[in-house]
Write an enzyme that holds these catalytic residues in place. Structure first.
Site, short mmCIF file in Angstrom:
data_model
loop_
_atom_site.label_atom_id
_atom_site.label_comp_id
_atom_site.label_asym_id
_atom_site.label_seq_id
_atom_site.Cartn_x
_atom_site.Cartn_y
_atom_site.Cartn_z
N GLY A 33 0.82 -1.21 0.00
CA GLY A 33 0.00 0.00 0.00
C GLY A 33 0.85 1.25 0.00
N SER A 34 0.17 2.39 -0.15
CA SER A 34 0.89 3.66 -0.33
C SER A 34 1.58 4.13 0.95
CB SER A 34 -0.10 4.73 -0.81
OG SER A 34 -1.18 4.86 0.08
N THR A 35 1.05 3.79 2.13
CA THR A 35 1.69 4.23 3.37
C THR A 35 2.93 3.38 3.65
OG1 THR A 35 -0.58 4.60 4.14
CG2 THR A 35 1.19 4.94 5.74
N ASP A 87 2.94 -2.56 8.10
CA ASP A 87 1.89 -2.62 7.08
C ASP A 87 0.85 -1.53 7.33
OD1 ASP A 87 0.47 -3.49 4.89
OD2 ASP A 87 0.34 -5.57 5.56
N GLY A 88 0.07 -1.23 6.32
CA GLY A 88 -0.98 -0.23 6.40
C GLY A 88 -2.30 -0.85 6.82
N ASP A 90 -6.89 -0.21 6.24
CA ASP A 90 -7.99 0.56 5.65
C ASP A 90 -8.88 1.17 6.73
OD1 ASP A 90 -7.38 -0.01 2.86
OD2 ASP A 90 -7.79 -2.07 3.46
N GLY A 100 -6.85 -5.18 3.23
CA GLY A 100 -7.20 -5.85 1.98
C GLY A 100 -7.65 -4.91 0.89
N GLU A 108 -0.36 -10.60 3.77
CA GLU A 108 -0.11 -9.63 4.84
C GLU A 108 -0.40 -10.25 6.20
OE1 GLU A 108 -1.15 -5.44 2.55
OE2 GLU A 108 -2.77 -6.58 3.44
N LYS A 126 -8.00 6.81 8.64
CA LYS A 126 -8.22 5.38 8.88
C LYS A 126 -8.73 5.08 10.29
CE LYS A 126 -6.46 4.64 4.81
NZ LYS A 126 -5.17 4.02 4.57
C1 5RP Z 1 -3.43 -3.87 1.06
C2 5RP Z 1 -3.72 -3.23 2.36
C3 5RP Z 1 -3.18 -1.85 2.57
O1 5RP Z 1 -2.26 -1.88 3.60
C4 5RP Z 1 -4.32 -0.92 2.89
O2 5RP Z 1 -5.23 -0.95 1.79
C5 5RP Z 1 -3.87 0.51 3.14
O3 5RP Z 1 -3.36 1.07 1.96
P1 5RP Z 1 -2.83 2.58 1.90
O4 5RP Z 1 -1.65 2.67 2.80
O5 5RP Z 1 -2.50 2.78 0.44
O6 5RP Z 1 -3.96 3.48 2.35
O7 5RP Z 1 -4.34 -3.77 3.24
O8 5RP Z 1 -4.08 -5.11 0.96
#
Ligand code: 5RP
Length: 228
Positions: A33-35, A87-88, A90, A100, A108, A126
């Site tokens: 993910g972007s974070t 990890d990030g 949602d 996800g 993950e 979030k």
């Molecule tokens: C990927 C994920 C990501 O960590 C989640 O969607 C957060 O993404 P972002 O950092 O781009 O907001 O669970 O499956």
């Protein structure tokens, strides 16, 4: 000149702060993910500066980025455990997560489960009082009808995730489908997690209950750190 927006800056702060927790000689789970991408880039810079780490990627995307920034990779089988996973998320409610959004939650989850410490990085959007987003459920393609029926029995409404810039559904890195399942407000995440996990044909769902050790949420001028 294009400036970094509030959410983008918050993601960068959170990711970069989590990257400072990576110690020399360790194995790191690299989320998706972007974070998390900010954390991966920061770890790459540290590697260029002499830090010795090996990364276990959780997706095609995180693997490609790690290679790009020079992080040596390993696998769960090769590594003698994972010290730290980053990890990030949602949604985050009291340390429980819905993940996800990038359809990578199966890898993950087992990478986070294998880690001694699981750090979650996010922007403030979030954080919620109660989880209420649709829960991604990775499903074996042939099992879709039975999974949809069982999700409805649990009170959810499943929707097949459609691909963008491709006709048809999203296909995960593992070759499966994703059902985004709307349950409204999730009062008992643990109970729903157990219910989803018990459905035949479900590979993995995106509820991460009682797994996070620390969350780093980027703020206007820093990061908010919470432990669980
Ligand atoms: C990927 C994920 C990501 O960590 C989640 O969607 C957060 O993404 P972002 O950092 O781009 O907001 O669970 O499956």
């Amino acid at each position: 000149m294009k400036t970094e927006g509030g959410s983008a800056a918050a993601k960068r702060r959170a990711g970069e702060r989590a990257a400072t927790q990576v110690e020399d000689g360790t194995v790191v789970g690299l989320g998706t993910g972007s974070t998390t991408a900010h954390a991966i880039r920061a770890i790459g810079e540290a590697v260029a500066g002499g830090l010795e780490v090996r990364g276990v990627p959780t997706s095609y995307q995180s693997r490609a980025l790690a290679i790009d920034v020079g992080i040596p990779l390993t696998t769960l089988e090769e590594a003698d455990g994972i010290d730290l996973a980053i990890d990030g998320a949602d949604q985050i409610a009291d340390g429980d997560l819905i993940k996800g959004g990038g359809a990578a939650h199966t890898r993950e989850k087992f990478v986070a489960a294998a880690a001694d410490r699981f750090l979650v990085v996010a922007d403030p959007s979030k954080l919620v009082a109660d989880l209420d987003r649709s829960v991604p459920v990775e499903t074996l393609p042939d099992a879709r009808p039975v999974v949809e029926d069982r999700v409805r029995e649990l009170g959810g409404e499943p929707g097949l995730r459609a691909a963008q810039r491709k006709d048809g559904p999203v296909v995960t890195d593992n070759g499966n489908l994703v059902l985004d399942c709307a349950f409204g407000t999730i009062d008992e995440p643990g109970e729903l997690a157990r219910g989803l996990a018990s459905i035949p044909g479900v590979v993995e769902h995106g509820l991460f209950v009682d797994m996070a050790d620390v969350t780093y949420v980027g703020t206007e001028d820093g990061t908010d750190r919470r432990t669980y």
